[in-house]
Design a protein around this motif. Structure first.
Motif, mmCIF file in Angstrom:
data_model
loop_
_atom_site.group_PDB
_atom_site.id
_atom_site.type_symbol
_atom_site.label_atom_id
_atom_site.label_comp_id
_atom_site.label_asym_id
_atom_site.label_seq_id
_atom_site.Cartn_x
_atom_site.Cartn_y
_atom_site.Cartn_z
ATOM 1 N N UNK A 231 0.833 -1.217 0.000
ATOM 2 C CA UNK A 231 0.000 0.000 0.000
ATOM 3 C C UNK A 231 0.870 1.271 0.000
ATOM 4 N N UNK A 232 1.932 1.267 -0.794
ATOM 5 C CA UNK A 232 2.755 2.467 -0.946
ATOM 6 C C UNK A 232 3.719 2.725 0.202
ATOM 7 N N UNK A 233 3.756 1.802 1.208
ATOM 8 C CA UNK A 233 4.699 2.004 2.320
ATOM 9 C C UNK A 233 6.080 1.517 1.867
ATOM 10 N N UNK A 234 7.122 2.155 2.419
ATOM 11 C CA UNK A 234 8.484 1.753 2.046
ATOM 12 C C UNK A 234 8.838 2.159 0.627
ATOM 13 N N UNK A 235 8.341 3.339 0.191
ATOM 14 C CA UNK A 235 8.632 3.810 -1.171
ATOM 15 C C UNK A 235 8.960 5.288 -1.170
#
Ligand code: AMP
Length: 380
Positions: free
Chosen positions: A145-149
Protein backbone atom coordinates in the motif's frame (compact mmCIF):
# COMPACT_ATOMS: atom_id res chain seq x y z
CA UNK A 1 -13.24 -30.78 6.49
CA UNK A 2 -11.27 -27.95 8.12
CA UNK A 3 -9.05 -25.54 6.18
CA UNK A 4 -6.33 -23.65 8.03
CA UNK A 5 -5.72 -20.04 7.05
CA UNK A 6 -2.68 -18.00 8.01
CA UNK A 7 -3.79 -14.44 8.63
CA UNK A 8 -7.15 -13.43 10.02
CA UNK A 9 -8.00 -10.18 8.24
CA UNK A 10 -10.83 -9.38 5.86
CA UNK A 11 -9.48 -11.60 3.10
CA UNK A 12 -9.63 -14.60 5.43
CA UNK A 13 -13.05 -13.51 6.59
CA UNK A 14 -14.35 -13.49 3.01
CA UNK A 15 -12.66 -16.84 2.26
CA UNK A 16 -14.55 -18.40 5.16
CA UNK A 17 -17.84 -16.83 4.06
CA UNK A 18 -17.31 -18.35 0.59
CA UNK A 19 -16.38 -21.74 2.05
CA UNK A 20 -19.33 -22.31 4.36
CA UNK A 21 -21.77 -23.13 1.51
CA UNK A 22 -19.26 -25.80 0.40
CA UNK A 23 -19.49 -27.41 3.84
CA UNK A 24 -16.00 -26.30 4.87
CA UNK A 25 -14.83 -25.31 8.33
CA UNK A 26 -12.01 -22.89 9.05
CA UNK A 27 -9.28 -22.37 11.61
CA UNK A 28 -7.21 -19.18 11.52
CA UNK A 29 -3.84 -18.27 12.91
CA UNK A 30 -3.16 -14.59 13.49
CA UNK A 31 -0.95 -12.76 16.00
CA UNK A 32 -3.66 -10.18 16.69
CA UNK A 33 -6.47 -10.91 19.15
CA UNK A 34 -8.48 -8.31 17.21
CA UNK A 35 -8.43 -10.24 13.89
CA UNK A 36 -11.93 -9.92 12.34
CA UNK A 37 -12.26 -13.68 11.73
CA UNK A 38 -12.60 -14.24 15.48
CA UNK A 39 -16.31 -13.51 15.01
CA UNK A 40 -16.96 -16.36 12.61
CA UNK A 41 -14.36 -19.11 12.97
CA UNK A 42 -11.90 -20.87 15.28
CA UNK A 43 -8.91 -18.65 15.86
CA UNK A 44 -5.48 -19.41 17.23
CA UNK A 45 -3.84 -16.22 18.47
CA UNK A 46 -0.09 -16.72 18.20
CA UNK A 47 2.96 -15.47 16.45
CA UNK A 48 3.87 -17.08 13.10
CA UNK A 49 7.21 -18.05 14.61
CA UNK A 50 5.65 -19.95 17.52
CA UNK A 51 6.28 -23.57 16.47
CA UNK A 52 4.25 -25.08 19.29
CA UNK A 53 1.28 -22.96 18.21
CA UNK A 54 1.83 -23.89 14.54
CA UNK A 55 1.90 -27.56 15.54
CA UNK A 56 -1.35 -27.24 17.46
CA UNK A 57 -2.91 -25.17 14.67
CA UNK A 58 -2.09 -27.80 12.01
CA UNK A 59 -3.68 -30.68 13.92
CA UNK A 60 -6.43 -32.32 11.86
CA UNK A 61 -6.39 -29.73 9.05
CA UNK A 62 -7.07 -30.78 5.44
CA UNK A 63 -4.66 -28.14 4.17
CA UNK A 64 -3.29 -24.71 4.99
CA UNK A 65 -3.57 -21.63 2.82
CA UNK A 66 -2.86 -17.96 3.54
CA UNK A 67 -4.49 -14.58 3.12
CA UNK A 68 -1.40 -12.57 4.03
CA UNK A 69 1.76 -12.76 1.93
CA UNK A 70 4.18 -11.71 4.63
CA UNK A 71 3.79 -14.94 6.57
CA UNK A 72 7.37 -16.05 7.28
CA UNK A 73 8.40 -18.68 4.72
CA UNK A 74 9.84 -20.74 7.63
CA UNK A 75 6.33 -20.98 9.13
CA UNK A 76 4.91 -22.14 5.77
CA UNK A 77 7.71 -24.70 5.41
CA UNK A 78 7.23 -25.93 9.00
CA UNK A 79 3.53 -26.47 8.30
CA UNK A 80 4.23 -28.05 4.89
CA UNK A 81 5.99 -30.92 6.68
CA UNK A 82 2.70 -31.71 8.41
CA UNK A 83 -0.07 -30.78 5.98
CA UNK A 84 -0.28 -29.51 2.36
CA UNK A 85 0.37 -25.74 2.17
CA UNK A 86 -1.07 -24.03 -0.90
CA UNK A 87 -0.16 -21.88 -2.78
CA UNK A 88 3.24 -23.64 -2.46
CA UNK A 89 5.75 -21.88 -0.17
CA UNK A 90 8.13 -21.05 -3.09
CA UNK A 91 5.36 -18.78 -4.44
CA UNK A 92 5.34 -17.00 -1.10
CA UNK A 93 9.10 -16.67 -1.26
CA UNK A 94 9.01 -15.24 -4.81
CA UNK A 95 6.33 -12.69 -3.96
CA UNK A 96 7.79 -11.49 -0.66
CA UNK A 97 10.80 -9.91 -2.26
CA UNK A 98 10.48 -7.37 -5.08
CA UNK A 99 13.82 -8.41 -6.58
CA UNK A 100 12.88 -12.10 -6.63
CA UNK A 101 9.62 -11.12 -8.24
CA UNK A 102 11.30 -9.03 -10.94
CA UNK A 103 13.83 -11.78 -11.64
CA UNK A 104 10.97 -14.27 -12.02
CA UNK A 105 9.19 -11.95 -14.48
CA UNK A 106 12.44 -11.55 -16.43
CA UNK A 107 13.14 -15.28 -16.46
CA UNK A 108 9.67 -15.95 -17.82
CA UNK A 109 9.96 -13.24 -20.50
CA UNK A 110 7.27 -11.06 -18.89
CA UNK A 111 7.93 -7.35 -19.49
CA UNK A 112 8.47 -5.50 -16.21
CA UNK A 113 9.65 -2.07 -15.05
CA UNK A 114 13.33 -1.17 -15.40
CA UNK A 115 15.03 -1.97 -12.10
CA UNK A 116 18.33 -2.23 -10.26
CA UNK A 117 19.21 -3.72 -6.87
CA UNK A 118 20.41 -1.25 -4.23
CA UNK A 119 22.20 -2.47 -1.12
CA UNK A 120 24.73 0.34 -0.59
CA UNK A 121 25.13 4.07 -1.33
CA UNK A 122 27.52 3.16 -4.13
CA UNK A 123 24.97 0.83 -5.74
CA UNK A 124 22.37 3.55 -5.29
CA UNK A 125 24.50 6.01 -7.31
CA UNK A 126 25.04 3.43 -10.04
CA UNK A 127 21.32 2.58 -10.11
CA UNK A 128 20.29 6.24 -10.41
CA UNK A 129 22.80 6.66 -13.20
CA UNK A 130 21.58 3.69 -15.19
CA UNK A 131 17.83 4.17 -14.62
CA UNK A 132 17.65 7.97 -14.58
CA UNK A 133 14.95 10.17 -13.06
CA UNK A 134 12.14 10.08 -12.19
CA UNK A 135 12.47 6.79 -10.35
CA UNK A 136 11.00 5.03 -7.35
CA UNK A 137 13.07 3.53 -4.58
CA UNK A 138 11.33 0.65 -2.80
CA UNK A 139 12.22 -1.69 0.02
CA UNK A 140 12.47 -5.23 -1.34
CA UNK A 141 10.44 -6.67 1.52
CA UNK A 142 7.45 -5.75 3.65
CA UNK A 143 6.34 -2.83 1.51
CA UNK A 144 2.64 -2.64 0.71
CA UNK A 145 0.00 0.00 0.00
CA UNK A 146 2.75 2.47 -0.95
CA UNK A 147 4.70 2.00 2.32
CA UNK A 148 8.48 1.75 2.05
CA UNK A 149 8.63 3.81 -1.17
CA UNK A 150 10.30 7.07 -2.13
CA UNK A 151 9.67 8.90 -5.39
CA UNK A 152 12.81 10.53 -6.71
CA UNK A 153 12.26 13.36 -9.15
CA UNK A 154 15.20 15.70 -8.64
CA UNK A 155 18.89 15.57 -7.74
CA UNK A 156 17.88 16.91 -4.29
CA UNK A 157 15.50 13.94 -3.80
CA UNK A 158 18.40 11.64 -4.69
CA UNK A 159 20.76 13.36 -2.25
CA UNK A 160 18.17 13.22 0.55
CA UNK A 161 17.37 9.56 -0.11
CA UNK A 162 21.08 8.73 -0.15
CA UNK A 163 21.52 10.32 3.27
CA UNK A 164 18.59 8.42 4.72
CA UNK A 165 19.09 5.16 2.83
CA UNK A 166 17.47 2.45 5.00
CA UNK A 167 19.81 -0.41 5.82
CA UNK A 168 17.68 -3.04 4.12
CA UNK A 169 17.77 -4.42 0.56
CA UNK A 170 16.20 -1.95 -1.86
CA UNK A 171 15.29 -1.79 -5.51
CA UNK A 172 15.28 1.28 -7.72
CA UNK A 173 12.63 1.25 -10.43
CA UNK A 174 12.14 3.53 -13.38
CA UNK A 175 9.00 5.63 -12.97
CA UNK A 176 6.48 4.36 -15.50
CA UNK A 177 4.29 7.03 -17.13
CA UNK A 178 1.42 4.57 -17.25
CA UNK A 179 -2.01 5.29 -18.72
CA UNK A 180 -3.62 3.12 -16.08
CA UNK A 181 -3.11 0.32 -13.60
CA UNK A 182 -4.64 -3.07 -14.32
CA UNK A 183 -4.68 -6.25 -12.31
CA UNK A 184 -5.14 -9.86 -13.27
CA UNK A 185 -6.69 -12.44 -10.97
CA UNK A 186 -5.50 -15.79 -12.17
CA UNK A 187 -6.31 -19.18 -10.75
CA UNK A 188 -4.75 -22.58 -11.01
CA UNK A 189 -6.28 -25.64 -9.45
CA UNK A 190 -4.27 -28.46 -7.92
CA UNK A 191 -5.51 -30.46 -10.91
CA UNK A 192 -3.69 -28.05 -13.29
CA UNK A 193 -6.84 -26.31 -14.58
CA UNK A 194 -6.35 -22.55 -15.02
CA UNK A 195 -8.69 -19.57 -15.39
CA UNK A 196 -8.50 -15.79 -15.42
CA UNK A 197 -11.03 -13.11 -14.53
CA UNK A 198 -11.42 -10.16 -16.90
CA UNK A 199 -8.72 -7.58 -16.21
CA UNK A 200 -9.58 -4.94 -13.62
CA UNK A 201 -8.77 -1.20 -13.79
CA UNK A 202 -7.49 0.12 -10.46
CA UNK A 203 -7.23 3.62 -9.03
CA UNK A 204 -4.93 4.35 -6.09
CA UNK A 205 -4.47 7.33 -3.78
CA UNK A 206 -1.48 7.52 -1.50
CA UNK A 207 -0.45 4.05 -2.69
CA UNK A 208 -3.74 2.48 -1.47
CA UNK A 209 -6.34 0.95 -3.76
CA UNK A 210 -9.50 3.09 -3.76
CA UNK A 211 -11.54 2.04 -6.77
CA UNK A 212 -11.63 -0.97 -9.09
CA UNK A 213 -13.63 -1.18 -12.31
CA UNK A 214 -14.35 -4.60 -13.72
CA UNK A 215 -14.15 -5.60 -16.46
CA UNK A 216 -11.61 -2.84 -17.17
CA UNK A 217 -13.35 -0.38 -19.53
CA UNK A 218 -12.19 0.04 -23.13
CA UNK A 219 -9.75 -2.85 -22.94
CA UNK A 220 -7.87 -3.96 -26.01
CA UNK A 221 -8.36 -7.76 -26.29
CA UNK A 222 -4.63 -8.06 -27.03
CA UNK A 223 -3.91 -6.69 -23.54
CA UNK A 224 -6.20 -9.28 -21.94
CA UNK A 225 -4.38 -11.99 -23.93
CA UNK A 226 -0.98 -10.66 -22.84
CA UNK A 227 -2.10 -10.79 -19.19
CA UNK A 228 -3.41 -14.32 -19.64
CA UNK A 229 -0.17 -15.40 -21.18
CA UNK A 230 1.92 -13.84 -18.38
CA UNK A 231 -0.34 -15.34 -15.71
CA UNK A 232 -0.17 -18.85 -17.18
CA UNK A 233 3.62 -18.74 -17.28
CA UNK A 234 3.84 -17.73 -13.64
CA UNK A 235 1.23 -20.26 -12.49
CA UNK A 236 2.95 -23.13 -14.33
CA UNK A 237 6.46 -22.18 -13.29
CA UNK A 238 5.50 -22.18 -9.60
CA UNK A 239 3.28 -25.29 -9.87
CA UNK A 240 0.77 -22.95 -8.31
CA UNK A 241 -2.58 -23.72 -6.68
CA UNK A 242 -4.98 -20.95 -5.68
CA UNK A 243 -5.63 -17.38 -6.76
CA UNK A 244 -2.66 -15.27 -7.86
CA UNK A 245 -3.02 -11.51 -8.31
CA UNK A 246 -0.68 -9.72 -10.71
CA UNK A 247 -0.55 -5.94 -10.89
CA UNK A 248 0.36 -4.34 -14.20
CA UNK A 249 0.92 -0.90 -15.63
CA UNK A 250 -0.61 -0.27 -19.04
CA UNK A 251 1.83 1.92 -20.90
CA UNK A 252 1.91 2.71 -24.63
CA UNK A 253 -0.43 -0.15 -25.43
CA UNK A 254 1.57 -2.77 -23.56
CA UNK A 255 1.63 -4.33 -20.12
CA UNK A 256 4.47 -4.07 -17.63
CA UNK A 257 4.25 -6.35 -14.59
CA UNK A 258 4.71 -4.44 -11.33
CA UNK A 259 4.16 -7.01 -8.60
CA UNK A 260 2.20 -10.08 -7.63
CA UNK A 261 0.44 -11.42 -4.56
CA UNK A 262 0.02 -15.18 -3.97
CA UNK A 263 -3.46 -14.82 -2.52
CA UNK A 264 -6.92 -13.44 -3.04
CA UNK A 265 -6.70 -9.71 -3.62
CA UNK A 266 -8.48 -6.45 -2.90
CA UNK A 267 -8.87 -5.79 -6.64
CA UNK A 268 -10.90 -9.03 -6.83
CA UNK A 269 -13.56 -8.15 -4.28
CA UNK A 270 -15.96 -7.20 -7.08
CA UNK A 271 -16.14 -10.89 -8.03
CA UNK A 272 -18.41 -11.61 -5.02
CA UNK A 273 -21.36 -10.04 -6.82
CA UNK A 274 -19.81 -9.17 -10.19
CA UNK A 275 -18.67 -12.60 -11.39
CA UNK A 276 -20.34 -15.99 -11.65
CA UNK A 277 -17.89 -17.42 -9.11
CA UNK A 278 -16.08 -15.23 -6.58
CA UNK A 279 -12.29 -15.18 -6.23
CA UNK A 280 -12.78 -16.53 -2.69
CA UNK A 281 -14.76 -19.57 -3.77
CA UNK A 282 -12.40 -20.20 -6.68
CA UNK A 283 -9.38 -20.01 -4.38
CA UNK A 284 -10.91 -22.71 -2.18
CA UNK A 285 -11.90 -24.83 -5.16
CA UNK A 286 -8.35 -24.50 -6.52
CA UNK A 287 -6.51 -25.52 -3.34
CA UNK A 288 -8.93 -28.43 -2.83
CA UNK A 289 -8.46 -29.63 -6.43
CA UNK A 290 -12.15 -29.11 -7.22
CA UNK A 291 -13.28 -27.94 -10.68
CA UNK A 292 -12.98 -24.15 -10.99
CA UNK A 293 -16.10 -22.02 -11.29
CA UNK A 294 -16.77 -19.67 -14.21
CA UNK A 295 -14.87 -16.38 -14.01
CA UNK A 296 -17.37 -14.68 -16.32
CA UNK A 297 -18.68 -11.27 -15.22
CA UNK A 298 -22.37 -10.81 -14.38
CA UNK A 299 -22.35 -7.15 -15.43
CA UNK A 300 -20.14 -4.10 -15.00
CA UNK A 301 -18.90 -3.55 -11.46
CA UNK A 302 -17.22 -0.87 -9.42
CA UNK A 303 -15.64 -1.68 -6.07
CA UNK A 304 -14.94 1.19 -3.68
CA UNK A 305 -12.78 0.66 -0.63
CA UNK A 306 -14.03 2.15 2.64
CA UNK A 307 -10.91 3.44 4.32
CA UNK A 308 -10.77 5.20 7.70
CA UNK A 309 -14.48 5.95 8.07
CA UNK A 310 -17.82 4.50 7.03
CA UNK A 311 -20.85 5.87 5.22
CA UNK A 312 -24.40 5.54 6.49
CA UNK A 313 -25.42 1.96 5.60
CA UNK A 314 -29.06 2.79 4.88
CA UNK A 315 -28.11 5.54 2.42
CA UNK A 316 -25.73 3.22 0.57
CA UNK A 317 -28.13 0.32 0.45
CA UNK A 318 -30.83 2.56 -1.03
CA UNK A 319 -28.77 2.56 -4.26
CA UNK A 320 -29.98 -0.27 -6.55
CA UNK A 321 -27.54 -3.21 -6.83
CA UNK A 322 -25.19 -1.76 -4.21
CA UNK A 323 -23.58 -4.36 -1.93
CA UNK A 324 -21.98 -3.31 1.31
CA UNK A 325 -19.31 -5.38 3.05
CA UNK A 326 -18.17 -4.33 6.53
CA UNK A 327 -15.24 -6.15 8.08
CA UNK A 328 -16.07 -5.56 11.74
CA UNK A 329 -12.97 -3.46 12.46
CA UNK A 330 -12.93 -0.32 14.56
CA UNK A 331 -12.37 2.86 12.49
CA UNK A 332 -8.84 4.24 12.32
CA UNK A 333 -7.31 6.55 9.67
CA UNK A 334 -5.93 4.59 6.74
CA UNK A 335 -7.57 1.32 7.83
CA UNK A 336 -9.57 -0.77 5.34
CA UNK A 337 -12.94 -1.10 7.09
CA UNK A 338 -15.08 -2.44 4.29
CA UNK A 339 -15.96 -2.10 0.65
CA UNK A 340 -18.90 -1.38 -1.56
CA UNK A 341 -19.62 -3.05 -4.88
CA UNK A 342 -22.02 -1.52 -7.38
CA UNK A 343 -23.12 -3.53 -10.38
CA UNK A 344 -24.98 -2.45 -13.50
CA UNK A 345 -25.86 -3.79 -16.93
CA UNK A 346 -23.62 -1.40 -18.88
CA UNK A 347 -20.67 0.91 -18.20
CA UNK A 348 -22.96 3.90 -18.77
CA UNK A 349 -25.49 2.66 -16.19
CA UNK A 350 -22.66 1.99 -13.79
CA UNK A 351 -21.37 5.55 -14.19
CA UNK A 352 -24.88 6.83 -13.56
CA UNK A 353 -25.21 4.73 -10.40
CA UNK A 354 -21.83 5.98 -9.19
CA UNK A 355 -22.88 9.57 -9.80
CA UNK A 356 -25.96 8.93 -7.65
CA UNK A 357 -24.01 7.69 -4.63
CA UNK A 358 -24.39 9.71 -1.42
CA UNK A 359 -22.15 12.77 -0.94
CA UNK A 360 -19.78 10.71 1.25
CA UNK A 361 -18.43 9.04 -1.92
CA UNK A 362 -17.81 12.24 -3.82
CA UNK A 363 -14.67 13.05 -1.85
CA UNK A 364 -11.58 13.03 -4.08
CA UNK A 365 -10.15 9.91 -2.36
CA UNK A 366 -12.84 7.71 -3.92
CA UNK A 367 -11.46 8.60 -7.39
CA UNK A 368 -14.96 8.73 -8.91
CA UNK A 369 -13.90 11.55 -11.22
CA UNK A 370 -11.88 8.99 -13.13
CA UNK A 371 -15.13 7.28 -14.15
CA UNK A 372 -17.52 10.17 -14.24
CA UNK A 373 -15.36 12.25 -16.55
CA UNK A 374 -16.21 9.63 -19.22
CA UNK A 375 -19.76 11.07 -19.36
CA UNK A 376 -22.89 9.80 -17.71
CA UNK A 377 -25.26 11.62 -20.03
CA UNK A 378 -26.44 8.71 -22.20
CA UNK A 379 -27.29 5.75 -20.01
CA UNK A 380 -27.99 2.61 -22.02
P1 AMP B 1 3.41 -1.00 -5.31
O1 AMP B 1 3.55 -1.15 -3.83
O2 AMP B 1 4.60 -1.45 -6.10
O3 AMP B 1 2.11 -1.62 -5.83
O4 AMP B 1 3.24 0.56 -5.59
C1 AMP B 1 2.15 1.31 -5.10
C2 AMP B 1 1.69 2.30 -6.17
O5 AMP B 1 2.75 3.21 -6.50
C3 AMP B 1 1.33 1.63 -7.50
O6 AMP B 1 0.00 1.17 -7.48
C4 AMP B 1 1.54 2.78 -8.48
O7 AMP B 1 0.45 3.68 -8.46
C5 AMP B 1 2.76 3.48 -7.91
N1 AMP B 1 4.00 2.93 -8.52
C6 AMP B 1 4.72 1.90 -8.04
N2 AMP B 1 5.78 1.63 -8.84
C7 AMP B 1 5.73 2.52 -9.84
C8 AMP B 1 6.54 2.78 -10.99
N3 AMP B 1 7.64 2.04 -11.25
N4 AMP B 1 6.18 3.79 -11.81
C9 AMP B 1 5.09 4.55 -11.57
N5 AMP B 1 4.28 4.37 -10.50
C10 AMP B 1 4.58 3.37 -9.65
Amino acid sequence: MTIGILGGGQLGYMLALAGYPLGLHFRFLDPSPEAPVGRIAQRVTADYTDEAALEKFSNGLELVTYEFENVPVEAANFLAERVPVLPPPPALEAAQDRLNEKHLFQKLGIPTTEFAAVSSPREFDAAVKSIGLPAILKTCRLGYDGKGQWILKTAEDVARAKNELPKVPLVLEGFVPFTRELSALAIRSRSGETALYPLVENHHRGGILRLSLAPAPRLDPAIQRAAEDAARRILESLNYAGVLAIEFFECNGRLLANEMAPRVHNSGHWTIEGAITSQFENHLRAVLGLPLGSTGPTGHSAMLNLIGDLPDSAEVLAVPDAHLHLYGKSPRPGRKLGHLTLRAASPERLALRLSELPAFFHRPDFCLDAVLSHSVSHPA
